[in-house]
Design a protein around this motif. Structure first.
Motif, PDB file in Angstrom:
ATOM      1  N   CYS C 381      48.438  71.556 -10.855  1.00 21.90           N
ATOM      2  CA  CYS C 381      49.732  71.073 -10.388  1.00 21.90           C
ATOM      3  C   CYS C 381      50.487  71.789  -9.384  1.00 21.90           C
ATOM      4  O   CYS C 381      50.909  71.317  -8.269  1.00 21.90           O
ATOM      5  N   LEU C 382      50.318  73.311  -9.456  1.00 22.40           N
ATOM      6  CA  LEU C 382      50.850  74.302  -8.415  1.00 22.40           C
ATOM      7  C   LEU C 382      50.075  73.906  -7.043  1.00 22.40           C
ATOM      8  O   LEU C 382      50.717  73.847  -5.856  1.00 22.40           O
ATOM      9  N   VAL C 383      48.774  73.801  -7.155  1.00 20.25           N
ATOM     10  CA  VAL C 383      47.953  73.385  -5.845  1.00 20.25           C
ATOM     11  C   VAL C 383      48.629  72.243  -5.273  1.00 20.25           C
ATOM     12  O   VAL C 383      48.660  72.024  -4.103  1.00 20.25           O
ATOM     13  N   SER C 384      48.648  71.184  -5.977  1.00 18.39           N
ATOM     14  CA  SER C 384      49.245  69.784  -5.540  1.00 18.39           C
ATOM     15  C   SER C 384      50.765  70.307  -4.851  1.00 18.39           C
ATOM     16  O   SER C 384      51.086  69.452  -3.887  1.00 18.39           O
ATOM     17  N   LEU C 385      51.588  71.039  -5.699  1.00 16.47           N
ATOM     18  CA  LEU C 385      52.711  71.302  -5.022  1.00 16.47           C
ATOM     19  C   LEU C 385      52.783  71.750  -3.512  1.00 16.47           C
ATOM     20  O   LEU C 385      53.618  71.742  -2.789  1.00 16.47           O
ATOM     21  N   VAL C 386      51.877  72.877  -3.607  1.00 15.51           N
ATOM     22  CA  VAL C 386      51.765  73.490  -2.298  1.00 15.51           C
ATOM     23  C   VAL C 386      51.315  72.418  -1.202  1.00 15.51           C
ATOM     24  O   VAL C 386      51.830  72.501  -0.118  1.00 15.51           O
ATOM     25  N   GLY C 387      50.645  71.493  -1.521  1.00 15.04           N
ATOM     26  CA  GLY C 387      50.118  70.504  -0.678  1.00 15.04           C
ATOM     27  C   GLY C 387      48.577  70.958  -0.246  1.00 15.04           C
ATOM     28  O   GLY C 387      48.269  70.671   0.914  1.00 15.04           O
ATOM     29  N   VAL C 388      47.954  71.413  -1.120  1.00 17.34           N
ATOM     30  CA  VAL C 388      46.314  71.499  -0.504  1.00 17.34           C
ATOM     31  C   VAL C 388      45.475  70.450  -0.965  1.00 17.34           C
ATOM     32  O   VAL C 388      45.421  70.069  -1.957  1.00 17.34           O
ATOM     33  N   PRO C 389      44.785  69.991   0.025  1.00 15.25           N
ATOM     34  CA  PRO C 389      43.869  68.779  -0.312  1.00 15.25           C
ATOM     35  C   PRO C 389      42.792  69.429  -1.070  1.00 15.25           C
ATOM     36  O   PRO C 389      42.238  70.574  -1.212  1.00 15.25           O
ATOM     37  N   PRO C 390      42.067  68.403  -2.152  1.00 12.25           N
ATOM     38  CA  PRO C 390      42.326  67.145  -1.958  1.00 12.25           C
ATOM     39  C   PRO C 390      43.176  66.809  -3.249  1.00 12.25           C
ATOM     40  O   PRO C 390      42.640  66.353  -4.124  1.00 12.25           O
ATOM     41  N   THR C 391      44.576  66.934  -3.142  1.00 16.39           N
ATOM     42  CA  THR C 391      45.301  66.333  -4.208  1.00 16.39           C
ATOM     43  C   THR C 391      46.531  65.484  -3.600  1.00 16.39           C
ATOM     44  O   THR C 391      46.609  65.333  -2.360  1.00 16.39           O
ATOM     45  N   ALA C 392      47.081  64.801  -4.764  1.00 17.80           N
ATOM     46  CA  ALA C 392      48.108  63.942  -4.250  1.00 17.80           C
ATOM     47  C   ALA C 392      49.194  64.661  -3.548  1.00 17.80           C
ATOM     48  O   ALA C 392      49.658  63.843  -2.787  1.00 17.80           O
ATOM     49  N   GLY C 393      49.464  65.707  -3.850  1.00 17.69           N
ATOM     50  CA  GLY C 393      50.577  66.435  -3.124  1.00 17.69           C
ATOM     51  C   GLY C 393      50.314  66.631  -1.515  1.00 17.69           C
ATOM     52  O   GLY C 393      51.054  66.513  -0.592  1.00 17.69           O
ATOM     53  N   PHE C 394      49.099  66.730  -1.373  1.00 12.99           N
ATOM     54  CA  PHE C 394      48.634  66.803   0.205  1.00 12.99           C
ATOM     55  C   PHE C 394      48.838  65.580   0.979  1.00 12.99           C
ATOM     56  O   PHE C 394      49.629  65.221   1.891  1.00 12.99           O
ATOM     57  N   PHE C 395      48.404  64.644   0.166  1.00 13.04           N
ATOM     58  CA  PHE C 395      48.563  63.374   0.984  1.00 13.04           C
ATOM     59  C   PHE C 395      49.818  62.941   0.973  1.00 13.04           C
ATOM     60  O   PHE C 395      50.378  62.018   1.948  1.00 13.04           O
ATOM     61  N   GLY C 396      50.712  63.003  -0.012  1.00 16.79           N
ATOM     62  CA  GLY C 396      52.068  62.868   0.175  1.00 16.79           C
ATOM     63  C   GLY C 396      52.749  63.325   1.348  1.00 16.79           C
ATOM     64  O   GLY C 396      53.315  62.789   2.238  1.00 16.79           O
ATOM     65  N   LEU C 455      47.384  65.305 -23.522  1.00 16.41           N
ATOM     66  CA  LEU C 455      47.554  63.735 -22.986  1.00 16.41           C
ATOM     67  C   LEU C 455      48.356  63.813 -21.773  1.00 16.41           C
ATOM     68  O   LEU C 455      47.929  63.283 -20.579  1.00 16.41           O
ATOM     69  N   THR C 456      49.424  64.614 -21.822  1.00 22.29           N
ATOM     70  CA  THR C 456      50.188  64.842 -20.499  1.00 22.29           C
ATOM     71  C   THR C 456      49.613  65.320 -19.402  1.00 22.29           C
ATOM     72  O   THR C 456      49.421  64.881 -18.475  1.00 22.29           O
ATOM     73  N   GLY C 457      49.034  66.367 -19.910  1.00 24.39           N
ATOM     74  CA  GLY C 457      48.025  67.177 -18.863  1.00 24.39           C
ATOM     75  C   GLY C 457      47.060  66.301 -18.347  1.00 24.39           C
ATOM     76  O   GLY C 457      46.922  66.283 -17.109  1.00 24.39           O
ATOM     77  N   VAL C 458      46.215  65.539 -19.186  1.00 25.62           N
ATOM     78  CA  VAL C 458      45.176  64.817 -18.720  1.00 25.62           C
ATOM     79  C   VAL C 458      45.685  63.713 -17.836  1.00 25.62           C
ATOM     80  O   VAL C 458      45.193  63.294 -16.750  1.00 25.62           O
ATOM     81  N   LEU C 459      46.782  63.157 -18.136  1.00 28.24           N
ATOM     82  CA  LEU C 459      47.319  61.928 -17.161  1.00 28.24           C
ATOM     83  C   LEU C 459      47.803  62.655 -15.988  1.00 28.24           C
ATOM     84  O   LEU C 459      47.729  62.015 -14.825  1.00 28.24           O
ATOM     85  N   CYS C 460      48.504  63.766 -15.965  1.00 30.87           N
ATOM     86  CA  CYS C 460      48.966  64.437 -14.702  1.00 30.87           C
ATOM     87  C   CYS C 460      47.783  64.760 -13.859  1.00 30.87           C
ATOM     88  O   CYS C 460      47.737  64.260 -12.780  1.00 30.87           O
ATOM     89  N   ALA C 461      46.951  65.223 -14.526  1.00 28.82           N
ATOM     90  CA  ALA C 461      45.500  65.581 -13.671  1.00 28.82           C
ATOM     91  C   ALA C 461      45.001  64.392 -13.043  1.00 28.82           C
ATOM     92  O   ALA C 461      44.584  64.371 -11.929  1.00 28.82           O
ATOM     93  N   ALA C 462      44.581  63.311 -14.066  1.00 32.41           N
ATOM     94  CA  ALA C 462      44.145  62.235 -13.271  1.00 32.41           C
ATOM     95  C   ALA C 462      44.868  61.570 -12.337  1.00 32.41           C
ATOM     96  O   ALA C 462      44.413  61.029 -11.441  1.00 32.41           O
ATOM     97  N   MET C 463      46.425  61.583 -12.584  1.00 35.33           N
ATOM     98  CA  MET C 463      46.948  61.066 -11.357  1.00 35.33           C
ATOM     99  C   MET C 463      47.129  61.911 -10.155  1.00 35.33           C
ATOM    100  O   MET C 463      46.880  61.290  -8.906  1.00 35.33           O
ATOM    101  N   ILE C 464      47.075  63.176 -10.200  1.00 30.86           N
ATOM    102  CA  ILE C 464      47.036  63.960  -8.918  1.00 30.86           C
ATOM    103  C   ILE C 464      45.777  63.797  -8.158  1.00 30.86           C
ATOM    104  O   ILE C 464      45.664  63.803  -7.199  1.00 30.86           O
ATOM    105  N   LEU C 465      44.658  63.730  -8.929  1.00 29.99           N
ATOM    106  CA  LEU C 465      43.240  63.499  -8.249  1.00 29.99           C
ATOM    107  C   LEU C 465      43.168  62.038  -7.970  1.00 29.99           C
ATOM    108  O   LEU C 465      42.586  61.713  -6.949  1.00 29.99           O
ATOM    109  N   GLY C 466      43.346  61.072  -8.911  1.00 33.29           N
ATOM    110  CA  GLY C 466      43.403  59.797  -8.737  1.00 33.29           C
ATOM    111  C   GLY C 466      44.039  59.154  -7.787  1.00 33.29           C
ATOM    112  O   GLY C 466      43.501  58.355  -6.843  1.00 33.29           O
ATOM    113  N   LEU C 467      45.448  59.707  -7.207  1.00 32.73           N
ATOM    114  CA  LEU C 467      46.236  59.173  -6.274  1.00 32.73           C
ATOM    115  C   LEU C 467      45.615  59.333  -4.939  1.00 32.73           C
ATOM    116  O   LEU C 467      45.621  58.652  -3.923  1.00 32.73           O
TER     117      LEU C 467
END
Lengths: 126, 167, 507, 566
Positions: C381-396, C455-467
């Motif tokens: 989640c933190l990596v995604s918040l920074v915006g490092v690819p390949p995460t949803a945060g980066f593409f956002g 479950l929350t964690g898995v869903l969030c991780a799946a979304m971060i990578l799946g997005l």
């Protein structure tokens, strides 16, 4: 001139008092309330200042409802006039709910600390 | 100066006295009393504006019920003699007054001045009557009305949650 | 005044009714539940949310429609925003029960209150009526005030509730005063009124109305300089409530803001520089202040301020060029922001154990060893918040860059880039804390990772990578939202009603 | 799914598998890693097997739509420049994984990170889409930062965050530049595209930079700075010594061997073809930076008390040669630059490996704690000597070829007075070779000669498997020094094409995506009217030279003005 509200005690108000007077009164109240929120430290008083602001807004709504602009008056006066009053009624209801919750919170914090001062709310710093 | 104008000036002086009192009285009880004065006077001003139902509601709900709640809490909190009168020399006070003054002047100059002339209006005969308000409330505004009832429920449940014993 | 009963399209109101009704049912169960067992409430709430989700998905792609005399509006943007709100609530509920239990504040009322709060947010985004927006705002906020103060034995929780309440009520007074000016200039309280008012030669009315509304919503959306409450409240409120409000309250405020900005298109030259300044200030203040934080929740609170600034750039790009730049970026970023923020808060919530909760950064020490799953998800989640690819945060972020450059707002894009760099520092601090395990004295005891949290964690991780892979479909769905005539509706200057008479609209 | 995608996927699959192996089975984790990195290496060998050196274009292309609205696609391919880097990556990762068997602390994540890193690095070298490149480029950051932080030395927090922030900050502006490029593409063609072949086609025709003012220079610097930070080039090099010193040995090997090459590779792949005019205009600035880097790196290396830091600073100097060669914009010089990348990967990787081997025994890296190891560990010192001499650039070893070609190219360009180059530049750069000899020999004397440090008296020499590990490097060192054509030949056409993309004027530049021209064996750009069944230019159809080669090759030495001669 359409016959004006002859059933009301202040029938001639709308001819004699301009809209600006009401708006000025509400603006002064609103400003005072805002200043109070900033300068007062007792949460109950701060909350009362917020209520003052809400009432100022209510006055604005009613004043606008009673004095529609020319264009509004020509196009759909009834609709416009009733809208303002509806908003005021809803604001009153919402304010009541807000008061219930707000005073509940103030009570809760008072029970915890036996004092209530907005300036002393500094458990969290960063 | 007509009677109406005099009446308005008297009422607004009272309302302003109440407003100033809320902000500057040094005990919460006095502030609350000032607020009652303000609310009551506003109710009368609403009458002047032709909204009789709202004027009555204002006096009953605001000046009556809500202010009783306030006073009740102030009494419970025993903070009647706490003095937190704003210090006139305080920096926060000066800055807030300055800021408020600027905003006030701007709104006054650009929004309110132009309306100083606006007087005559056209009204429907039913303006402000309970019938009309009731009709609108239950037709056009039915949905917000329902939601506000939920809102009151939220307020009740919330207060209970904040007040009840653990679990 | 002629009385008429407006025709009601119940299908459009259904999502809201389902949520409100679920709240009522949950409240009833709470009254008759077996002692200290909230499982049924959680189940019913999740089922209600899931049903609402399905209803909303069914609404996607339908034509724009209103019901209840325009109080409810169904369009693509509103439906997507509601989906985000419902989804965020769902994710929060998944891990709430175990957290509340560990914190010993497992009030059954949490679920109905949060549901109603979410319903308030949904009302705000699914309407063009300013009164309805205000009522939604109040439903959202009043429930949140109580939820923030839910941890009654904790001083900081109560403080946060009081601060939130006072400033929130203060802000809503401003919002309401703004509505009053809109009403005064046009006699209307729907968004059309802003247009009408602009045409009424009462220009300043609408300018001030706009400014006041912006102040009110700026408070809710935590935009600088109206952000001061945010860190305190985020830190003080129970962690699940923080996760909830960081997404729901922000989405609701942004939804309202986007609609209002969309309708004040004609005032662009006035507010574009102002809001650009607010955007830059927001992200800078958020990131700089976060650098020195010692508390993980507080740092994440500041980070959410910064993200509000990033989002505002996307919004500005859309509003500046509504015909070419859609809202899909904002939607995409919101989904990404939602999952990564909720994920981070959810993982931090395992520091609560046996009635105590430590949220300082060093309280996370040893998480890596004791709860590797939570540490891993937190890191992602933190990596995604920074915006490092390949995460949803980066593409956002990438999409926001894209829009900002397309809308010719390079300064905002560069400010965003600089801020992303700054933000890496404090996210690193949090991530680092979770990975420290050398010093046995520092190690905190963590609550066991419950199934819901997993479950929350898995869903969030799946979304971060799946997005990342699903970016095209999401963007396509979002794209329709900008094609919505109600957001895009513009009045030609010629078509605008001409002012009658002088400034005063006197005789 | 093509062979390139397979090569990228193998480590990712391995990583996922490892995540499901419980922590206590660390042996399984280790062997799984070796199996998967080995498989990736074999897969990359099959890429080499399919590779044709007859064309400068990308081979084994794989294109899949990703985000069609914005012209982002999954596009990978290989040409002469990237083929060796891919092989270097898989080889070094395999060796690093084998070397990491001593790791006992959190093995699961460690090996998962190595595999993730390998996938990301491979992705960098094969992606032909700007955003795809950026994604892989940044994806290397996280595993590397974790490796430095979790398994690093004392100062690891500082080193890891510095490494992360430097690269992240610089490259985010490159991202802005990439989006701007795509927007400019949209303005011309009507569709955003991050495909470098598409952008390069427009650049080659001169259409792309028409009426854009200083935009080219701005974007050139946005890209160049990001890539120079990664190289690293003076003055952006300060993260490197910290990162190297703190990283675990395998991390250092991969960092020096592969990660640094991402910077120079990016320069060759993106900056040169897309910003030709800005490149030519800014050659002196880059050159001076490279020269300062060479001399400064050598000078600072000479005074380091720490073996690893010394090698780290020597990396700064060596990468200076790479950039020097590339920006000489001369065929020989660029070949030298590209070749030096590989040499640096081999020799510095081997140096770090050797230092790691000795560090595992002594747990110190300071010169003061060593001395007289020659008699104690003869095999080790012999291997160290070979690797070190390769790093110095002794003739007969690979380092010599690379540095010589780079300097030669610099001399050629400077002698012709091209691109504002002065003859002093290659001369100054040449001093770097002497300095390198000085500090490396100094280190060697400190460590291996003199009286034996009593603390080291019980050291054992290298075990056979360790010798084998270093032996692989030694083979490549001699191979690359004695018969460099194995490595130079395949890259020749791609390097030549890259050079022509810069130095030739609009209209006479080679185009990746346009089949109507080619480069013949003499290095001339020729017009191809028809192709035979194998895709070779059909000579019977008449071949016109568009632009003659203006350099010398070893196979065919045409006169300088080849066009007139024919």
């Amino acid at each position: 001139m359409i016959p004006i509200l002859t059933h009301l005690p202040f029938a001639a108000v709308f001819d004699e008092i301009p809209l600006g007077w009401f708006l000025t009164l509400s603006l002064v109240m609103f400003t005072l309330g805002a200043v109070g929120v900033v300068v007062r430290r007792n949460p109950v008083v701060v909350f009362m200042c917020i209520e003052l602001m809400l009432n100022a807004v209510n006055l604005t709504f009613l004043a606008f409802a009673a004095y529609p602009t020319q264009m509004v008056a020509l196009s759909n006066p009834g609709e416009a006039a009733i809208t303002g009053q509806m908003v005021v009624i809803f604001v009153m209801a919402i304010a009541a709910a807000e008061v219930a919750v707000g005073l509940g919170i103030i009570m809760a914090i008072f029970r915890l600390r036996n004092e209530a001062d907005v300036d002393d709310m500094n458990t969290m710093r960063g | 100066m007509t009677l109406n104008q005099i009446a308005f000036i008297v009422l607004s002086c009272l309302a302003l006295f109440g407003a100033v009192g809320v902000v500057f009285f040094n005990t919460p009880v006095r502030s609350a009393m000032a607020l009652v004065v303000n609310f009551f006077t506003l109710g009368l001003v609403y009458f002047m504006l032709g909204s009789e139902l709202i004027g009555i509601t204002q006096i009953m709900v605001y000046a009556g019920a809500i202010m009783v709640l306030f006073l009740f809490v102030i009494m419970i909190l025993k903070s009647t003699n706490d003095t937190d009168k704003p210090q006139l020399g305080e920096r926060r006070f000066i800055f807030s007054l300055l800021g408020a003054g600027v905003v006030f002047t701007m709104i006054y100059r650009y929004v309110i001045m132009p309306t100083m002339e606006r007087t005559n209006v056209q009204f429907t005969r039913t303006y402000g009557t309970p019938q009309e308000i009731g009709k609108t409330l239950f037709t056009q505004y039915a949905w917000p009305f329902e939601i506000v009832s939920m809102l009151l429920l939220v307020g009740i449940v919330g207060s209970i949650m904040l007040a009840k014993r653990r679990f | 005044m002629n009385t008429y009963i407006p025709a009601i399209d119940w299908a459009l109101a259904m999502p809201l009714i389902v949520i409100l009704g679920t709240g009522l049912v949950a409240l009833l169960i709470e009254m008759f539940r077996p002692k200290q067992n909230n499982n049924l409430i959680v189940g019913v709430s999740l089922a209600g949310l899931a049903y609402c989700f399905v209803l909303l998905v069914n609404q996607l792609g339908k034509p724009v429609a209103t019901t209840f005399s325009g109080m409810i509006l169904s369009d693509q943007f509103g439906t997507l925003a509601q989906l985000i709100i419902v989804g965020a609530t769902f994710l929060t509920f998944l891990f709430s029960e175990s957290y509340l239990r560990q914190k010993r504040i497992a009030f059954g009322e949490f679920y109905p209150m949060a549901l109603w709060s979410a319903a308030g947010g949904m009302m705000m985004v699914a309407t063009e009526n300013l009164l309805m927006m205000f009522i939604g705002l109040e439903v959202l906020s009043i429930a949140l005030y109580c939820l923030a103060g839910m941890s009654r034995g904790e001083r900081r929780s109560e403080e946060s509730a009081l601060k939130y309440f006072l400033l929130g009520a203060f802000a809503s007074a401003f919002f309401l005063y703004g509505i009053a000016f809109v009403y005064g200039s046009s006699g209307r309280i729907d968004l059309e009124g802003i247009h009408q008012g602009y045409g009424n030669a009462q220009d300043y009315f609408i300018v001030f109305a706009f400014a006041l509304i912006l102040v009110g919503l700026g408070f809710k959306a935590a935009l600088a300089p109206f952000h001061q409450w945010t860190p305190d409240v985020y830190q003080g409120a129970p962690t699940n409530v923080t996760a909830f409000m960081s997404v729901v309250s922000k989405m609701a405020a942004f939804g309202a803001l986007i609609r209002i900005l969309g309708y004040s298109y004609d005032l662009q030259e006035l507010w574009l520089p102002a809001i650009s300044g607010i955007a830059i200030l927001t992200m800078t203040v958020g990131n700089i202040a976060a650098l020195v934080q010692k508390d993980a929740k507080r740092a994440l609170g500041y980070s959410s301020i910064a993200h509000a600034g990033y989002l505002l750039v996307g919004v500005l790009a859309h509003i500046k060029m509504p015909d070419t730049i859609g809202l899909s970026t904002v939607i995409y970023y919101f989904i990404a922001y939602g999952v990564m923020t909720i994920g981070a808060f959810a993982m931090i919530s395992i520091t609560a154990k046996g009635g105590k909760e430590g949220t300082r950064t060093q309280d996370l020490n040893g998480m890596w060893r004791k709860a590797p799953f939570a540490a891993g998800i937190l890191f992602l989640c933190l990596v995604s918040l920074v915006g490092v690819p390949p995460t949803a945060g980066f593409f956002g972020k990438w999409a926001i860059f894209n829009d900002a450059l397309a809308a010719d707002l390079p300064v905002l894009a560069i400010a965003l880039a600089i801020n992303s760099c700054i933000s890496a520092f404090y996210y690193w601090q949090i991530a680092k804390a979770a990975f420290v395990d050398d010093d046995p004295a520092l190690q905190t005891d963590f609550a066991p990772v419950s199934g819901g949290l997993k479950l929350t964690g898995v869903l969030c991780a799946a979304m971060i990578l799946g997005l990342v892979l699903a970016i095209t479909p999401v963007m396509e769905i979002g794209k329709d939202s900008s094609a919505n005539p109600r957001i895009m509706k513009r009045i030609d200057p010629e078509d605008r009603p001409t002012p009658t008479g002088a400034n005063s609209a006197g005789n | 799914m093509g062979v390139i995608t397979t090569t990228i996927l193998i480590p990712i699959i391995g990583m996922l598998l490892i995540l499901f192996v419980p922590e206590r089975f660390s042996k399984v984790t280790k062997w799984l890693t070796v199996i998967f990195t080995g498989a990736a290496f074999l897969s990359s060998l099959s890429i080499l097997n399919q590779f044709s050196k007859e064309t400068f274009r990308f081979q084994m292309l794989e294109v899949t739509k990703w985000i069609p609205n914005w012209g982002i696609q999954y596009k990978v391919g290989i040409d002469g420049i990237s083929i060796w880097l891919v092989l270097l990556t898989t080889l070094l990762t395999l060796l690093a994984a084998i070397f990491s068997f001593y790791i006992e602390h959190r093995t699961k994540v460690y090996f998962a990170m190595i595999l993730l890193l390998e996938a990301a690095m491979l992705g960098v070298f094969v992606s032909l889409d700007l955003i795809l490149f950026y994604t892989f480029f940044e994806a290397t950051l996280i595993p590397m930062a974790i490796m430095i932080y979790v398994w690093g030395g004392k100062n690891r927090n500082y080193a890891a965050i510095k490494f992360f922030i430097y690269t992240f900050s610089a490259s985010i502006f490159m991202l802005l530049g990439m989006i701007t490029l795509a927007k400019m593409h949209e303005k011309i063609v009507g569709q955003m595209s991050f495909d470098i072949t598409a952008i390069q086609a427009l650049v080659a025709s001169g259409e792309f930079w028409q009426n854009t003012g200083t935009m080219q220079t701005l974007l050139f610097w946005a890209f160049t700075i990001a890539l120079l930070v990664k190289c690293p080039m003076f003055p952006f090099h300060t993260w490197l010594p910290d990162a190297h010193t703190e990283a675990p040995t395998a991390g250092s090997v991969i960092l020096a061997g592969v990660l640094l090459k991402m910077g120079t590779y990016g320069l060759l792949r993106f900056v040169l073809p897309i910003f030709p005019e800005a490149t030519m205009a800014n050659v002196p600035i880059i050159m001076w930076l490279a020269i300062i880097g060479i001399i400064y790196g050598a000078a600072v290396a000479a005074v380091q008390p720490d073996v690893k830091k010394l090698v780290a600073y020597s990396s700064v100097a060596h990468m200076g040669f790479v950039v020097f060669g590339i920006f000489s914009l001369n065929q020989a010089g660029m070949m030298g630059g590209v070749y030096q990348q590989l040499n640096h990967g081999i020799s510095t990787g081997a140096l770090f490996l050797l230092i790691g081997l000795i560090y595992e025994r002594t747990h110190t890296r300071l010169f003061a704690d060593y001395g007289g190891l020659k008699s104690q560990m003869p095999i080790f010192s012999a291997l160290f000597l070979i690797v070190m001499l390769s790093s110095v650039g002794l003739p007969g070893m690979n380092g010599f070829i690379g540095e010589f070609l780079a300097l030669y190219g610099g001399f050629m360009s400077a002698a012709d007075g091209l691109y504002g180059m002065k003859i002093i530049m290659p001369l100054l750069a040449g001093t770097g070779v002497i300095l390198a000899a000085a500090y490396l020999l100094h280190m060697f004397r400190q460590v291996f000669y003199g009286p034996l440090n009593p603390k080291l008296a019980r050291l054992k020499d290298l075990k056979p498997w360790e010798v084998g590990l270093v032996g692989v490097f030694v083979i490549f060192i001699f191979w690359g020094g004695i018969y460099p054509n194995t490595f130079l030949k395949p890259m020749e056409k791609s390097v030549n094409a890259t050079r022509m993309m810069v130095t030739n004027g609009p209209g006479t530049r080679p185009v990746w995506s346009d089949d109507s021209h080619d480069i013949d064996n003499s290095g001339n750009l020729i017009q191809v009217n028809a192709r035979n069944a194998e895709g070779e230019p059909d000579t019977t159809q008449g071949i016109k030279i568009v632009k003659a080669a203006d350099y010398y090759t070893d196979t065919n030495v045409p006169p300088r003005n080849a066009q007139e001669a024919r």
